[in-house]
Design a protein around this motif. Structure first.
Motif, PDB file in Angstrom:
ATOM      1  N   GLU A   1       1.661   6.947  -6.583  1.00 25.13           N
ATOM      2  CA  GLU A   1       0.619   7.937  -6.855  1.00 25.13           C
ATOM      3  C   GLU A   1       1.140   9.350  -6.614  1.00 25.13           C
ATOM      4  OE1 GLU A   1      -2.318   7.678  -8.131  1.00 25.13           O
ATOM      5  OE2 GLU A   1      -2.238   5.507  -8.390  1.00 25.13           O
ATOM      6  N   ARG A   2       1.868   9.536  -5.529  1.00 24.41           N
ATOM      7  CA  ARG A   2       2.441  10.859  -5.249  1.00 24.41           C
ATOM      8  C   ARG A   2       3.467  11.236  -6.304  1.00 24.41           C
ATOM      9  NH1 ARG A   2       4.429  11.316   0.825  1.00 24.41           N
ATOM     10  NH2 ARG A   2       4.964  13.371  -0.031  1.00 24.41           N
TER      11      ARG A   2
ATOM     12  N   ALA B   1       0.826  -1.208   0.000  1.00 23.48           N
ATOM     13  CA  ALA B   1       0.000   0.000   0.000  1.00 23.48           C
ATOM     14  C   ALA B   1       0.859   1.257   0.000  1.00 23.48           C
ATOM     15  CB  ALA B   1      -0.938  -0.006   1.209  1.00 23.48           C
ATOM     16  N   ARG B   2       1.932   1.275   0.785  1.00 19.61           N
ATOM     17  CA  ARG B   2       2.782   2.456   0.828  1.00 19.61           C
ATOM     18  C   ARG B   2       3.541   2.649  -0.478  1.00 19.61           C
ATOM     19  NH1 ARG B   2       7.496   0.585   5.134  1.00 19.61           N
ATOM     20  NH2 ARG B   2       8.225  -1.276   4.004  1.00 19.61           N
ATOM     21  N   GLU B   3       3.866   1.554  -1.158  1.00 15.82           N
ATOM     22  CA  GLU B   3       4.524   1.675  -2.451  1.00 15.82           C
ATOM     23  C   GLU B   3       3.570   2.233  -3.495  1.00 15.82           C
ATOM     24  OE1 GLU B   3       5.759  -2.309  -3.026  1.00 15.82           O
ATOM     25  OE2 GLU B   3       7.635  -2.080  -1.887  1.00 15.82           O
ATOM     26  N   VAL B   4       2.315   1.766  -3.454  1.00 17.53           N
ATOM     27  CA  VAL B   4       1.311   2.311  -4.372  1.00 17.53           C
ATOM     28  C   VAL B   4       1.081   3.788  -4.079  1.00 17.53           C
ATOM     29  CG1 VAL B   4      -1.100   2.153  -5.099  1.00 17.53           C
ATOM     30  CG2 VAL B   4       0.220   0.068  -4.676  1.00 17.53           C
ATOM     31  N   HIS B   5       1.044   4.148  -2.795  1.00 13.71           N
ATOM     32  CA  HIS B   5       0.872   5.557  -2.414  1.00 13.71           C
ATOM     33  C   HIS B   5       2.043   6.392  -2.898  1.00 13.71           C
ATOM     34  CE1 HIS B   5      -0.429   9.009  -0.143  1.00 13.71           C
ATOM     35  NE2 HIS B   5       0.708   9.042   0.526  1.00 13.71           N
ATOM     36  N   PHE B   6       3.244   5.852  -2.795  1.00  8.23           N
ATOM     37  CA  PHE B   6       4.425   6.586  -3.267  1.00  8.23           C
ATOM     38  C   PHE B   6       4.362   6.789  -4.778  1.00  8.23           C
ATOM     39  CE2 PHE B   6       8.716   6.529  -5.064  1.00  8.23           C
ATOM     40  CZ  PHE B   6       9.284   7.610  -4.409  1.00  8.23           C
TER      41      PHE B   6
END
Length: 273
Positions: free
Chosen positions: A167-168, A160-165
């Protein structure tokens, strides 16, 4: 008909926009690919560690595929509300001689090339060729190679944090692209005006010369093609001014030379009358 400044502005803007979009796309693609490669590398290391622990514990590969399947199988689908969900021990498992190949990402083969953990299209017990084994990673314990790990399935999903990164990063690239386009628009406007200013001055000088205003000179501030054109115009204007002065002087000389004979002839004609 659009002016040259407008055409230059569109050309500069198109080039800048193309470069910005291509750069953002390449960066985004490279970032996603590197994240996928890193995720696959981490998953391979985890698989190797899990396989090493299992082999150290049991001393063989018997049941390792079923062990992985029980720990890596996807969660069961939701059951209807009138039927209670089955426990993990009651979930149907494939036969022990043939686990589902779609449940695994990495294929594991022993030292003889025999498939232990299958990945489609290979099956348990199938012997792999030397070329396929050469593409894998050797698994060794205490310096002794005990198996080969080959990545053949779909890469694991990102956290999830990789996907969030990502996206950012995508939003940052979009903002950077828009900022680059805005800066390119301003710079293109300045450059197009700077390139067309000498041409406008040269056009004004040509029109003045066509109206008979000789001696018009244009400032030469560069040594490029536009500067050479301005220099040639200045030379032509000076030459036309010199030729016009020579024509006026020649006309004055002719008038002066003809004045005396005409005066004498006029006197003789008057006397004769």
């Amino acid at each position: 008909m659009h002016s040259l400044a407008f055409k230059l502005l569109l050309a500069f803007l198109a080039v800048s926009l193309t470069v910005a979009v291509l750069g953002a796309g390449i960066i985004h693609y490279t970032t996603q690919r590197e994240f996928a490669a890193l995720t696959l590398k981490n998953a391979r290391q985890a698989f190797i560690g899990q396989a090493s622990i299992y082999y150290r514990t049991t001393g063989s590969w018997d049941g390792f595929a079923h062990f992985l399947f029980q720990h890596q199988a996807p969660p069961p689908q939701q059951q209807p509300q009138n039927h209670p969900p089955q426990s993990s021990l009651q979930q149907p498992l494939p036969p022990r001689n043939e686990p589902h190949a779609t449940a695994f990402i990495f294929l594991l083969a022993d030292t003889n090339g025999r498939v232990i953990v299958p990945v489609r299209p290979y099956r348990v017990g199938e012997i792999l060729s030397a070329d396929i084994l050469a593409e894998g990673t050797a698994l060794d314990i205490d310096g002794e190679i005990i198996a080969t790990v080959i990545a053949m399935g779909d890469p694991p999903p990102l956290a999830a944090r990789e996907v969030h990164f990502l996206e950012r990063s995508r939003r940052s690239l979009i903002y950077a692209t828009l900022a680059a386009v805005a800066v390119a628009l301003v710079l293109s406007l300045l450059l197009s005006r700077g390139l067309t200013r000498p041409l406008r001055k040269l056009t004004t000088a040509i029109r003045s010369t066509a109206k008979g205003e000789m001696g018009y000179q244009v400032d030469v501030r560069s040594r490029d093609e536009i500067g050479q054109l301005a220099g040639d115009f200045n030379q032509m204007s000076a030459q036309l001014t010199r030729l016009n002065e020579q024509r006026r002087q020649m006309t004055a000389d002719i008038a002066h030379d003809l004045r005396s004979p005409l005066t004498v002839i006029s006197g003789y004609v008057e006397s004769m009358r």
